[in-house]
Design a protein around this motif. Structure first.
Motif, PDB file in Angstrom:
ATOM      1  N   LYS A 134     -52.390 113.260  21.495  1.00 18.33           N
ATOM      2  CA  LYS A 134     -52.257 114.181  22.215  1.00 18.33           C
ATOM      3  C   LYS A 134     -50.955 114.898  21.207  1.00 18.33           C
ATOM      4  N   ILE A 135     -51.086 116.011  20.705  1.00 21.77           N
ATOM      5  CA  ILE A 135     -50.134 116.720  19.657  1.00 21.77           C
ATOM      6  C   ILE A 135     -49.793 117.951  20.274  1.00 21.77           C
ATOM      7  N   ASP A 136     -48.310 118.277  20.178  1.00 25.24           N
ATOM      8  CA  ASP A 136     -47.816 119.555  20.669  1.00 25.24           C
ATOM      9  C   ASP A 136     -46.392 119.720  20.032  1.00 25.24           C
ATOM     10  N   SER A 137     -45.814 120.977  20.088  1.00 26.67           N
ATOM     11  CA  SER A 137     -44.751 121.208  19.665  1.00 26.67           C
ATOM     12  C   SER A 137     -43.937 122.097  20.603  1.00 26.67           C
ATOM     13  N   ALA A 138     -42.693 122.310  20.268  1.00 36.67           N
ATOM     14  CA  ALA A 138     -41.796 122.967  20.995  1.00 36.67           C
ATOM     15  C   ALA A 138     -40.285 123.316  20.370  1.00 36.67           C
ATOM     16  N   GLY A 139     -39.477 123.994  21.335  1.00 38.35           N
ATOM     17  CA  GLY A 139     -38.243 124.628  20.575  1.00 38.35           C
ATOM     18  C   GLY A 139     -37.199 124.219  21.491  1.00 38.35           C
ATOM     19  N   THR A 140     -36.193 124.134  20.804  1.00 37.29           N
ATOM     20  CA  THR A 140     -34.701 123.861  21.601  1.00 37.29           C
ATOM     21  C   THR A 140     -34.022 125.213  21.857  1.00 37.29           C
ATOM     22  N   ILE A 141     -34.580 126.515  21.444  1.00 33.79           N
ATOM     23  CA  ILE A 141     -33.930 127.793  21.395  1.00 33.79           C
ATOM     24  C   ILE A 141     -32.824 127.979  22.793  1.00 33.79           C
ATOM     25  N   ASN A 142     -33.261 127.393  23.987  1.00 31.97           N
ATOM     26  CA  ASN A 142     -32.523 127.524  25.250  1.00 31.97           C
ATOM     27  C   ASN A 142     -31.516 126.671  25.234  1.00 31.97           C
ATOM     28  N   TYR A 143     -31.199 125.804  24.207  1.00 38.13           N
ATOM     29  CA  TYR A 143     -29.987 124.632  24.329  1.00 38.13           C
ATOM     30  C   TYR A 143     -29.271 124.911  23.184  1.00 38.13           C
ATOM     31  N   HIS A 144     -29.257 125.736  22.404  1.00 33.17           N
ATOM     32  CA  HIS A 144     -28.636 125.870  21.196  1.00 33.17           C
ATOM     33  C   HIS A 144     -27.979 127.049  20.891  1.00 33.17           C
ATOM     34  N   PHE A 154     -24.439 134.452  20.503  1.00 33.01           N
ATOM     35  CA  PHE A 154     -24.576 134.238  22.050  1.00 33.01           C
ATOM     36  C   PHE A 154     -25.068 132.864  22.248  1.00 33.01           C
ATOM     37  N   LYS A 155     -24.406 132.164  23.399  1.00 35.29           N
ATOM     38  CA  LYS A 155     -24.575 130.555  23.495  1.00 35.29           C
ATOM     39  C   LYS A 155     -25.390 130.455  24.935  1.00 35.29           C
ATOM     40  N   ILE A 156     -26.327 129.892  24.834  1.00 40.74           N
ATOM     41  CA  ILE A 156     -27.227 129.429  25.833  1.00 40.74           C
ATOM     42  C   ILE A 156     -26.595 128.348  26.539  1.00 40.74           C
ATOM     43  N   VAL A 157     -25.969 128.517  27.833  1.00 45.81           N
ATOM     44  CA  VAL A 157     -25.058 127.404  28.515  1.00 45.81           C
ATOM     45  C   VAL A 157     -25.865 126.724  29.583  1.00 45.81           C
ATOM     46  N   SER A 158     -27.284 127.451  29.754  1.00 46.33           N
ATOM     47  CA  SER A 158     -27.821 126.877  31.142  1.00 46.33           C
ATOM     48  C   SER A 158     -29.283 127.298  30.966  1.00 46.33           C
ATOM     49  N   ASP A 159     -30.167 126.385  31.043  1.00 45.57           N
ATOM     50  CA  ASP A 159     -31.819 126.736  31.177  1.00 45.57           C
ATOM     51  C   ASP A 159     -32.024 127.700  32.132  1.00 45.57           C
ATOM     52  N   GLU A 160     -31.115 127.736  33.337  1.00 48.33           N
ATOM     53  CA  GLU A 160     -31.442 128.806  34.332  1.00 48.33           C
ATOM     54  C   GLU A 160     -31.228 130.076  34.159  1.00 48.33           C
ATOM     55  N   LYS A 209     -30.711 117.258  12.541  1.00 47.36           N
ATOM     56  CA  LYS A 209     -29.871 116.739  13.510  1.00 47.36           C
ATOM     57  C   LYS A 209     -29.427 117.450  14.543  1.00 47.36           C
ATOM     58  N   GLN A 210     -29.311 118.802  14.250  1.00 48.26           N
ATOM     59  CA  GLN A 210     -28.776 119.497  15.711  1.00 48.26           C
ATOM     60  C   GLN A 210     -29.764 119.748  16.443  1.00 48.26           C
ATOM     61  N   ASN A 211     -31.093 119.750  16.193  1.00 48.17           N
ATOM     62  CA  ASN A 211     -32.254 119.570  16.849  1.00 48.17           C
ATOM     63  C   ASN A 211     -32.309 118.471  17.671  1.00 48.17           C
ATOM     64  N   LYS A 212     -31.807 117.381  17.264  1.00 45.58           N
ATOM     65  CA  LYS A 212     -31.976 116.021  17.932  1.00 45.58           C
ATOM     66  C   LYS A 212     -30.741 116.015  18.956  1.00 45.58           C
ATOM     67  N   LEU A 216     -31.152 115.468  22.957  1.00 44.46           N
ATOM     68  CA  LEU A 216     -30.431 114.766  23.984  1.00 44.46           C
ATOM     69  C   LEU A 216     -29.589 115.225  24.951  1.00 44.46           C
ATOM     70  N   GLY A 217     -29.045 116.311  24.304  1.00 39.42           N
ATOM     71  CA  GLY A 217     -28.140 117.149  25.393  1.00 39.42           C
ATOM     72  C   GLY A 217     -28.856 117.788  26.426  1.00 39.42           C
ATOM     73  N   ALA A 218     -30.175 118.359  26.415  1.00 41.64           N
ATOM     74  CA  ALA A 218     -31.092 118.718  27.341  1.00 41.64           C
ATOM     75  C   ALA A 218     -31.327 117.579  28.430  1.00 41.64           C
ATOM     76  N   LEU A 219     -31.920 116.468  27.762  1.00 49.75           N
ATOM     77  CA  LEU A 219     -32.147 115.438  28.504  1.00 49.75           C
ATOM     78  C   LEU A 219     -31.261 114.639  29.321  1.00 49.75           C
ATOM     79  N   GLU A 220     -29.766 114.822  28.693  1.00 49.71           N
ATOM     80  CA  GLU A 220     -28.452 114.228  29.688  1.00 49.71           C
ATOM     81  C   GLU A 220     -28.365 115.391  30.915  1.00 49.71           C
ATOM     82  N   ARG A 221     -28.606 116.619  30.470  1.00 49.71           N
ATOM     83  CA  ARG A 221     -28.566 117.619  31.893  1.00 49.71           C
ATOM     84  C   ARG A 221     -29.497 117.373  32.772  1.00 49.71           C
ATOM     85  N   TRP A 222     -30.802 117.241  32.373  1.00 49.83           N
ATOM     86  CA  TRP A 222     -32.058 117.107  33.148  1.00 49.83           C
ATOM     87  C   TRP A 222     -32.086 115.644  34.171  1.00 49.83           C
TER      88      TRP A 222
END
Length: 290
Positions: A134-144, A154-160, A209-212, A216-222
Protein backbone atom coordinates in the motif's frame (compact mmCIF):
# COMPACT_ATOMS: atom_id res chain seq x y z
CA UNK A 1 -92.20 -38.12 95.61
CA UNK A 2 -91.30 -37.94 92.09
CA UNK A 3 -92.97 -34.61 91.87
CA UNK A 4 -91.08 -33.38 94.91
CA UNK A 5 -87.73 -34.47 93.54
CA UNK A 6 -88.35 -32.68 90.32
CA UNK A 7 -89.15 -29.49 92.17
CA UNK A 8 -86.00 -29.77 94.26
CA UNK A 9 -83.87 -30.24 91.20
CA UNK A 10 -85.33 -27.18 89.59
CA UNK A 11 -84.59 -25.10 92.68
CA UNK A 12 -80.97 -26.41 93.02
CA UNK A 13 -78.33 -23.91 91.72
CA UNK A 14 -76.32 -24.99 88.76
CA UNK A 15 -72.58 -25.63 89.15
CA UNK A 16 -70.90 -23.10 86.93
CA UNK A 17 -67.67 -25.07 86.62
CA UNK A 18 -69.43 -27.65 84.50
CA UNK A 19 -70.61 -25.16 81.94
CA UNK A 20 -68.38 -23.34 79.50
CA UNK A 21 -68.00 -19.66 80.19
CA UNK A 22 -68.18 -18.83 76.53
CA UNK A 23 -70.43 -20.00 73.75
CA UNK A 24 -67.31 -20.48 71.58
CA UNK A 25 -66.52 -24.05 72.52
CA UNK A 26 -63.30 -24.42 70.53
CA UNK A 27 -61.79 -21.62 72.64
CA UNK A 28 -63.00 -22.81 76.02
CA UNK A 29 -59.56 -22.27 77.56
CA UNK A 30 -59.75 -18.61 76.69
CA UNK A 31 -62.58 -16.86 78.47
CA UNK A 32 -62.63 -14.02 75.93
CA UNK A 33 -63.72 -14.73 72.37
CA UNK A 34 -61.07 -14.20 69.63
CA UNK A 35 -60.95 -10.73 68.16
CA UNK A 36 -60.77 -12.04 64.61
CA UNK A 37 -64.19 -13.58 64.99
CA UNK A 38 -65.85 -10.69 66.74
CA UNK A 39 -64.36 -7.75 64.82
CA UNK A 40 -66.44 -6.66 61.85
CA UNK A 41 -64.80 -7.02 58.44
CA UNK A 42 -64.33 -3.64 56.73
CA UNK A 43 -65.80 -3.33 53.27
CA UNK A 44 -62.61 -1.72 51.92
CA UNK A 45 -58.81 -2.04 52.22
CA UNK A 46 -57.23 0.12 54.89
CA UNK A 47 -53.70 1.32 54.02
CA UNK A 48 -51.56 1.59 57.09
CA UNK A 49 -48.79 4.20 56.70
CA UNK A 50 -45.26 2.90 57.24
CA UNK A 51 -43.61 3.60 60.56
CA UNK A 52 -41.46 6.69 60.85
CA UNK A 53 -38.37 4.67 61.68
CA UNK A 54 -38.28 3.60 58.01
CA UNK A 55 -38.19 6.95 56.20
CA UNK A 56 -37.32 5.29 52.89
CA UNK A 57 -40.81 3.83 52.78
CA UNK A 58 -42.63 7.08 53.36
CA UNK A 59 -42.20 8.28 49.77
CA UNK A 60 -42.63 4.96 48.05
CA UNK A 61 -45.61 6.28 46.12
CA UNK A 62 -45.25 10.03 45.70
CA UNK A 63 -48.22 10.09 43.36
CA UNK A 64 -50.89 7.78 44.71
CA UNK A 65 -53.27 8.67 41.91
CA UNK A 66 -50.98 7.37 39.15
CA UNK A 67 -48.96 4.80 41.03
CA UNK A 68 -50.73 1.94 39.25
CA UNK A 69 -49.27 3.26 35.98
CA UNK A 70 -45.68 3.10 37.20
CA UNK A 71 -43.93 -0.01 36.00
CA UNK A 72 -40.80 -1.63 37.26
CA UNK A 73 -37.88 -1.06 34.87
CA UNK A 74 -36.93 -4.11 32.87
CA UNK A 75 -33.32 -5.09 33.45
CA UNK A 76 -31.80 -7.30 30.81
CA UNK A 77 -28.41 -8.95 30.98
CA UNK A 78 -26.14 -8.50 27.95
CA UNK A 79 -26.34 -11.44 25.65
CA UNK A 80 -23.19 -13.26 24.74
CA UNK A 81 -22.02 -12.67 21.21
CA UNK A 82 -22.82 -15.48 18.85
CA UNK A 83 -19.70 -14.68 16.81
CA UNK A 84 -16.68 -16.55 18.16
CA UNK A 85 -13.64 -14.46 18.99
CA UNK A 86 -10.73 -14.54 16.60
CA UNK A 87 -8.14 -17.10 17.42
CA UNK A 88 -4.44 -16.46 17.44
CA UNK A 89 -4.07 -18.30 14.16
CA UNK A 90 -6.68 -16.11 12.47
CA UNK A 91 -4.98 -12.96 13.74
CA UNK A 92 -1.65 -14.14 12.39
CA UNK A 93 -3.22 -15.01 9.04
CA UNK A 94 -4.74 -11.54 8.83
CA UNK A 95 -1.37 -9.97 9.58
CA UNK A 96 0.21 -12.07 6.86
CA UNK A 97 -2.29 -11.00 4.21
CA UNK A 98 -2.17 -7.30 5.13
CA UNK A 99 -0.12 -5.35 2.57
CA UNK A 100 3.00 -3.56 3.72
CA UNK A 101 2.24 0.16 3.73
CA UNK A 102 4.65 2.99 2.91
CA UNK A 103 3.96 6.73 3.10
CA UNK A 104 6.26 9.29 1.44
CA UNK A 105 6.14 12.82 2.86
CA UNK A 106 7.49 16.19 1.73
CA UNK A 107 6.34 19.77 2.27
CA UNK A 108 3.57 20.43 -0.26
CA UNK A 109 3.05 16.90 -1.63
CA UNK A 110 3.34 18.15 -5.22
CA UNK A 111 6.97 17.39 -6.16
CA UNK A 112 9.19 15.05 -4.17
CA UNK A 113 6.77 12.80 -2.26
CA UNK A 114 4.41 12.13 -5.22
CA UNK A 115 7.52 11.38 -7.31
CA UNK A 116 8.71 8.94 -4.64
CA UNK A 117 5.27 7.33 -4.63
CA UNK A 118 5.39 6.98 -8.42
CA UNK A 119 8.94 5.59 -8.48
CA UNK A 120 8.30 3.03 -5.74
CA UNK A 121 4.94 1.98 -7.25
CA UNK A 122 6.60 1.45 -10.64
CA UNK A 123 9.36 -0.59 -9.00
CA UNK A 124 7.08 -2.99 -7.10
CA UNK A 125 4.91 -3.45 -10.20
CA UNK A 126 7.92 -4.53 -12.21
CA UNK A 127 8.73 -7.02 -9.43
CA UNK A 128 5.15 -8.32 -9.47
CA UNK A 129 4.63 -7.25 -5.86
CA UNK A 130 2.25 -4.32 -6.28
CA UNK A 131 -0.66 -6.19 -4.63
CA UNK A 132 1.48 -6.74 -1.53
CA UNK A 133 2.06 -3.04 -0.92
CA UNK A 134 0.00 0.00 0.00
CA UNK A 135 1.77 3.15 -1.23
CA UNK A 136 0.75 6.77 -0.69
CA UNK A 137 2.18 10.26 -0.18
CA UNK A 138 1.31 13.36 1.86
CA UNK A 139 2.59 16.81 2.80
CA UNK A 140 3.47 18.63 6.02
CA UNK A 141 2.31 22.00 4.68
CA UNK A 142 -0.05 22.50 7.65
CA UNK A 143 2.72 22.13 10.20
CA UNK A 144 5.54 24.12 8.67
CA UNK A 145 6.55 27.75 8.34
CA UNK A 146 5.58 28.89 4.85
CA UNK A 147 7.38 31.75 3.12
CA UNK A 148 5.31 33.70 0.60
CA UNK A 149 7.45 36.38 -0.98
CA UNK A 150 10.57 38.05 0.42
CA UNK A 151 8.89 39.91 3.29
CA UNK A 152 5.80 37.83 4.06
CA UNK A 153 5.83 34.83 6.32
CA UNK A 154 2.82 32.77 7.41
CA UNK A 155 3.19 30.20 10.13
CA UNK A 156 0.73 27.39 10.68
CA UNK A 157 0.39 27.02 14.43
CA UNK A 158 -2.50 24.58 14.52
CA UNK A 159 -4.16 22.13 12.19
CA UNK A 160 -7.48 23.56 13.39
CA UNK A 161 -6.95 26.49 10.99
CA UNK A 162 -7.91 24.17 8.13
CA UNK A 163 -5.32 25.80 5.88
CA UNK A 164 -4.74 23.52 2.89
CA UNK A 165 -2.08 24.99 0.63
CA UNK A 166 -1.98 22.39 -2.16
CA UNK A 167 -4.69 19.95 -1.09
CA UNK A 168 -6.50 18.36 -4.01
CA UNK A 169 -3.96 19.51 -6.61
CA UNK A 170 -2.08 17.28 -9.01
CA UNK A 171 1.68 17.00 -8.79
CA UNK A 172 3.76 19.78 -10.30
CA UNK A 173 3.60 19.43 -14.11
CA UNK A 174 7.39 19.72 -14.34
CA UNK A 175 7.74 16.78 -11.97
CA UNK A 176 5.19 14.72 -13.87
CA UNK A 177 6.90 15.47 -17.18
CA UNK A 178 10.34 14.48 -15.88
CA UNK A 179 8.98 11.23 -14.45
CA UNK A 180 7.07 10.45 -17.65
CA UNK A 181 10.30 10.63 -19.65
CA UNK A 182 11.51 7.74 -17.49
CA UNK A 183 8.32 5.77 -18.00
CA UNK A 184 6.94 6.60 -14.52
CA UNK A 185 3.38 7.81 -14.03
CA UNK A 186 2.54 10.22 -11.19
CA UNK A 187 -1.20 10.24 -10.59
CA UNK A 188 -1.53 11.16 -6.91
CA UNK A 189 -3.44 14.17 -5.56
CA UNK A 190 -1.96 16.37 -2.86
CA UNK A 191 -3.17 15.90 0.70
CA UNK A 192 -1.88 16.77 4.19
CA UNK A 193 -0.60 14.19 6.61
CA UNK A 194 -3.20 13.18 9.19
CA UNK A 195 -3.34 11.25 12.48
CA UNK A 196 -4.64 8.06 10.87
CA UNK A 197 -1.43 7.84 8.82
CA UNK A 198 0.53 6.98 11.96
CA UNK A 199 -1.73 3.97 12.50
CA UNK A 200 -2.25 2.88 8.91
CA UNK A 201 1.32 2.93 7.58
CA UNK A 202 4.22 0.72 8.53
CA UNK A 203 6.88 3.13 7.27
CA UNK A 204 6.88 6.93 6.88
CA UNK A 205 9.70 8.42 4.80
CA UNK A 206 10.55 12.13 4.96
CA UNK A 207 12.32 13.85 2.07
CA UNK A 208 14.44 16.14 4.27
CA UNK A 209 15.22 16.82 7.91
CA UNK A 210 12.69 19.63 8.20
CA UNK A 211 9.96 17.31 6.93
CA UNK A 212 10.97 14.74 9.51
CA UNK A 213 10.87 17.33 12.31
CA UNK A 214 7.44 18.48 11.15
CA UNK A 215 6.15 14.90 11.08
CA UNK A 216 7.41 14.20 14.59
CA UNK A 217 6.03 17.55 15.79
CA UNK A 218 2.59 16.71 14.42
CA UNK A 219 2.82 13.27 16.02
CA UNK A 220 3.63 14.83 19.38
CA UNK A 221 0.62 17.16 19.21
CA UNK A 222 -1.77 14.49 18.02
CA UNK A 223 -0.67 12.01 20.68
CA UNK A 224 -2.56 14.08 23.27
CA UNK A 225 -5.91 13.52 21.56
CA UNK A 226 -5.40 10.39 19.46
CA UNK A 227 -4.76 6.80 20.44
CA UNK A 228 -1.39 6.16 18.83
CA UNK A 229 1.21 3.50 19.65
CA UNK A 230 4.00 4.75 21.89
CA UNK A 231 6.69 3.68 19.41
CA UNK A 232 5.09 5.33 16.36
CA UNK A 233 8.05 7.67 15.98
CA UNK A 234 10.17 4.67 15.01
CA UNK A 235 8.30 4.49 11.70
CA UNK A 236 9.70 7.84 10.56
CA UNK A 237 12.95 7.80 8.53
CA UNK A 238 14.79 9.96 6.01
CA UNK A 239 14.45 8.90 2.40
CA UNK A 240 18.13 9.33 1.61
CA UNK A 241 19.10 6.97 4.43
CA UNK A 242 18.38 4.21 1.89
CA UNK A 243 20.60 5.64 -0.87
CA UNK A 244 23.51 3.46 -1.97
CA UNK A 245 24.88 5.35 -4.97
CA UNK A 246 24.55 8.91 -3.68
CA UNK A 247 25.99 10.69 -0.66
CA UNK A 248 23.18 13.21 -0.20
CA UNK A 249 21.37 13.09 3.13
CA UNK A 250 18.26 14.92 1.89
CA UNK A 251 16.14 15.07 -1.25
CA UNK A 252 16.28 18.77 -2.27
CA UNK A 253 13.10 20.65 -3.10
CA UNK A 254 13.16 21.40 -6.88
CA UNK A 255 10.17 23.74 -6.81
CA UNK A 256 12.16 26.97 -7.24
CA UNK A 257 14.85 25.50 -9.49
CA UNK A 258 15.19 24.50 -13.12
CA UNK A 259 14.64 21.19 -14.95
CA UNK A 260 17.92 19.74 -13.67
CA UNK A 261 16.54 19.89 -10.13
CA UNK A 262 13.68 17.53 -11.01
CA UNK A 263 16.09 15.12 -12.68
CA UNK A 264 18.29 15.13 -9.59
CA UNK A 265 15.28 14.31 -7.41
CA UNK A 266 14.40 11.33 -9.59
CA UNK A 267 18.00 10.07 -9.49
CA UNK A 268 17.98 10.11 -5.69
CA UNK A 269 14.54 8.52 -5.47
CA UNK A 270 15.34 5.67 -7.84
CA UNK A 271 18.48 4.89 -5.85
CA UNK A 272 16.67 5.05 -2.49
CA UNK A 273 13.59 3.11 -3.63
CA UNK A 274 15.67 0.22 -4.97
CA UNK A 275 17.42 -0.15 -1.62
CA UNK A 276 14.18 0.47 0.28
CA UNK A 277 12.40 -2.41 -1.44
CA UNK A 278 15.31 -4.74 -0.78
CA UNK A 279 15.34 -3.76 2.89
CA UNK A 280 11.58 -4.31 3.29
CA UNK A 281 11.73 -7.72 1.62
CA UNK A 282 14.71 -8.77 3.74
CA UNK A 283 12.98 -7.81 6.99
CA UNK A 284 9.56 -9.13 6.02
CA UNK A 285 9.90 -12.60 4.56
CA UNK A 286 6.12 -13.05 4.60
CA UNK A 287 5.79 -10.64 1.68
CA UNK A 288 7.60 -13.04 -0.62
CA UNK A 289 6.26 -16.23 0.96
CA UNK A 290 2.57 -15.24 0.98
Amino acid sequence: MTMMMMMMMMMRPLHTSRLPSSPYLPFCHNHSPPTSLLAPKPPFLILVPPPKQYPSLLNSYPNQKNRHRQQRPIITAPMASSTPSSTTGEAEAEAETKPFSVLFVCLGNICRSPAAEGVFTDLVKKKGLDFKFKIDSAGTINYHEIKMGPDFKFKIVSDELHFRYHEGNEADPRMRAAAKRRGIQITSMSRPIQPADFRDFDLILAMDKQNKDDILGALERWSFRETLPADTYKKVHLMCSYCKKHDETEVPDPYYGGPQGFEKVLDLLEDACESLLGSILAENNLILDS
